[in-house]
Write a protein that holds these residues in place. Structure first.
Motif, short mmCIF file in Angstrom:
data_model
loop_
_atom_site.label_atom_id
_atom_site.label_comp_id
_atom_site.label_asym_id
_atom_site.label_seq_id
_atom_site.Cartn_x
_atom_site.Cartn_y
_atom_site.Cartn_z
N VAL A 1 -17.49 -68.43 26.28
CA VAL A 1 -17.24 -67.00 26.36
C VAL A 1 -17.96 -66.30 25.21
CG1 VAL A 1 -15.47 -65.21 26.13
CG2 VAL A 1 -15.03 -67.23 27.53
N LYS A 2 -18.65 -65.22 25.51
CA LYS A 2 -19.33 -64.45 24.46
C LYS A 2 -18.29 -63.80 23.55
CE LYS A 2 -23.68 -63.44 26.83
NZ LYS A 2 -24.57 -62.37 27.32
N PHE A 3 -18.56 -63.89 22.26
CA PHE A 3 -17.64 -63.39 21.23
C PHE A 3 -18.37 -62.30 20.46
CE2 PHE A 3 -15.53 -63.46 17.13
CZ PHE A 3 -14.20 -63.69 17.44
N HIS A 4 -17.95 -61.05 20.65
CA HIS A 4 -18.67 -59.91 20.08
C HIS A 4 -18.03 -59.46 18.76
CE1 HIS A 4 -21.13 -59.38 23.67
NE2 HIS A 4 -20.02 -59.60 24.37
N ARG A 5 -18.90 -59.15 17.80
CA ARG A 5 -18.48 -58.65 16.50
C ARG A 5 -18.96 -57.21 16.35
NH1 ARG A 5 -18.71 -63.19 12.53
NH2 ARG A 5 -20.05 -61.87 11.26
N HIS A 6 -18.23 -56.40 15.58
CA HIS A 6 -18.55 -54.98 15.48
C HIS A 6 -18.69 -54.57 14.02
CE1 HIS A 6 -17.79 -54.43 19.78
NE2 HIS A 6 -16.81 -55.30 19.61
N SER A 7 -19.82 -53.97 13.70
CA SER A 7 -20.09 -53.54 12.33
C SER A 7 -19.40 -52.21 12.03
CB SER A 7 -21.60 -53.38 12.13
OG SER A 7 -22.08 -52.28 12.90
N GLN A 8 -19.29 -51.90 10.75
CA GLN A 8 -18.71 -50.63 10.35
C GLN A 8 -19.55 -49.47 10.88
OE1 GLN A 8 -15.83 -50.05 9.01
NE2 GLN A 8 -16.09 -47.83 8.79
N LYS A 9 -20.86 -49.63 10.88
CA LYS A 9 -21.74 -48.57 11.39
C LYS A 9 -21.47 -48.30 12.86
CE LYS A 9 -26.59 -47.29 12.02
NZ LYS A 9 -28.01 -47.70 11.83
N SER A 10 -21.33 -49.37 13.67
CA SER A 10 -21.09 -49.18 15.10
C SER A 10 -19.72 -48.55 15.34
CB SER A 10 -21.19 -50.52 15.84
OG SER A 10 -20.12 -51.39 15.50
N LEU A 11 -18.74 -48.91 14.51
CA LEU A 11 -17.41 -48.30 14.64
C LEU A 11 -17.46 -46.81 14.30
CD1 LEU A 11 -15.17 -51.07 13.05
CD2 LEU A 11 -15.41 -50.54 15.48
N GLU A 12 -18.17 -46.47 13.23
CA GLU A 12 -18.27 -45.06 12.84
C GLU A 12 -18.96 -44.24 13.92
OE1 GLU A 12 -20.20 -45.21 9.07
OE2 GLU A 12 -18.39 -45.85 7.99
N GLU A 13 -19.92 -44.83 14.60
CA GLU A 13 -20.59 -44.14 15.71
C GLU A 13 -19.60 -43.88 16.85
OE1 GLU A 13 -23.83 -46.71 16.61
OE2 GLU A 13 -25.11 -45.94 14.98
N LEU A 14 -18.73 -44.87 17.13
CA LEU A 14 -17.70 -44.69 18.16
C LEU A 14 -16.74 -43.58 17.76
CD1 LEU A 14 -16.81 -48.37 19.12
CD2 LEU A 14 -17.73 -46.64 20.67
N TYR A 15 -16.31 -43.59 16.50
CA TYR A 15 -15.36 -42.56 16.04
C TYR A 15 -15.97 -41.17 16.21
CZ TYR A 15 -13.45 -46.64 13.50
OH TYR A 15 -12.95 -47.87 13.14
N LYS A 16 -17.20 -41.02 15.79
CA LYS A 16 -17.86 -39.71 15.86
C LYS A 16 -18.02 -39.25 17.30
CE LYS A 16 -22.02 -37.26 14.33
NZ LYS A 16 -23.32 -37.37 13.58
N LYS A 17 -18.43 -40.17 18.18
CA LYS A 17 -18.69 -39.82 19.57
C LYS A 17 -17.41 -39.48 20.33
CE LYS A 17 -20.86 -41.58 23.81
NZ LYS A 17 -21.63 -42.70 24.42
N HIS A 18 -16.32 -40.17 20.01
CA HIS A 18 -15.11 -40.03 20.82
C HIS A 18 -13.97 -39.29 20.11
CE1 HIS A 18 -16.77 -42.53 23.99
NE2 HIS A 18 -17.17 -43.38 23.07
N GLY A 19 -14.23 -38.69 18.97
CA GLY A 19 -13.26 -37.81 18.34
C GLY A 19 -12.15 -38.49 17.56
N PHE A 20 -12.53 -39.41 16.68
CA PHE A 20 -11.55 -40.09 15.83
C PHE A 20 -12.01 -40.04 14.37
CE2 PHE A 20 -10.76 -41.98 19.95
CZ PHE A 20 -9.38 -42.12 19.99
N GLU A 21 -11.06 -40.15 13.46
CA GLU A 21 -11.36 -40.31 12.05
C GLU A 21 -10.65 -41.55 11.54
OE1 GLU A 21 -9.88 -37.17 9.64
OE2 GLU A 21 -7.83 -37.24 10.44
N GLU A 22 -11.31 -42.26 10.63
CA GLU A 22 -10.75 -43.49 10.08
C GLU A 22 -9.73 -43.16 9.01
OE1 GLU A 22 -13.23 -47.17 9.37
OE2 GLU A 22 -12.83 -46.55 7.29
N LEU A 23 -8.56 -43.79 9.11
CA LEU A 23 -7.52 -43.61 8.11
C LEU A 23 -7.50 -44.75 7.10
CD1 LEU A 23 -4.57 -42.34 10.35
CD2 LEU A 23 -6.17 -40.99 8.97
N ASN A 24 -7.51 -45.99 7.58
CA ASN A 24 -7.60 -47.13 6.67
C ASN A 24 -8.03 -48.38 7.43
OD1 ASN A 24 -5.09 -48.24 7.78
ND2 ASN A 24 -4.06 -46.69 6.53
N THR A 25 -8.51 -49.35 6.67
CA THR A 25 -8.93 -50.63 7.24
C THR A 25 -8.50 -51.75 6.31
OG1 THR A 25 -11.10 -50.69 6.14
CG2 THR A 25 -10.97 -49.58 8.28
#
Length: 214
Positions: free
Chosen positions: A167-191
């Motif tokens: 099974v393919k196992f996908h990893r997500h970078s902080q940059k890709s997450l920030e792009e998702l947040y910006k595109k879909h209307g979210f702000e990061e609170l904590n990680t």
């Protein structure tokens, strides 16, 4: 058979019946970590949607804190086990890669997702639907395999295959997450980054994220 079909096939039969026990033996802490990070932002009486609820290991913690739980999962067998615990207000079978999810716009206070994101190369559908169903200022807590961390051979990977299941196992970078947040209307609170045994016996780094709809 693609990766998602392989995952669906895996969540049947004995694996479902033994899921809770195996999760405990593996010391799977994702639900505890997300609950700890999200707790300050939720209140008793609010609603929470668990994407990929499985047997309910993540959202039962919020139920104990007084929230009303709603769950979606692709596995009828996992939903049956979850229903047997009698804590969810509603459960529905749903492929998270397909929209729309069976919820009204702006109908849920918060959402969580653990143990699912690694099968998604693109999480856009998840973020789009969560934005649609969450009320304003609702939080979304989720866990991803950290795409910014190097592998033992020194290479930062975004996708690999579990040698056992293929099974393919996908990893997500902080940059890709920030792009998702910006595109879909979210702000990061904590990680919070943490390590956990995943494929084979190799320790891998994950990131628990709490974001808010804006």
């Amino acid at each position: 058979m693609d990766s998602k079909d392989k995952v669906r096939k895996a969540f049947t039969g004995d694996h479902v019946l033994q899921y809770d026990r195996k999760s405990q033996q593996a010391n799977w802490l994702d639900p505890d970590i997300i609950f700890g990070l999200a707790y300050r932002y939720v209140d008793p009486g609010q609603s929470i949607l668990d994407l990929g609820i499985g047997t309910g290991l993540s959202s039962i913690l919020f139920h104990r804190a007084g929230l009303e739980v709603h769950g979606l999962d692709f596995s009828s067998e996992m939903l049956e086990v979850c229903a047997g615990k009698s804590f969810a207000a509603s459960l529905a079978k749903q492929d998270l890669s397909k929209a729309p999810y069976p919820l009204e716009d702006n109908s849920i206070n918060h959402a969580v997702c653990t143990g699912v994101t690694h099968i998604f190369e693109d999480m856009g559908i998840i973020f789009s639907e969560i934005n649609r169903v969450l009320k304003n200022a609702g939080i979304f807590g989720f866990v991803v395999a950290d795409g910014d961390m190097d592998e033992p051979d020194g290479e930062a990977l975004t996708c690999q295959k579990d040698k056992k299941s293929r099974v393919k196992f996908h990893r997500h970078s902080q940059k890709s997450l920030e792009e998702l947040y910006k595109k879909h209307g979210f702000e990061e609170l904590n990680t919070l980054s943490f390590t956990s045994s995943s494929i084979g016996r190799i320790k891998r780094t994950y990131k628990a994220c709490i974001v808010r709809k804006i």
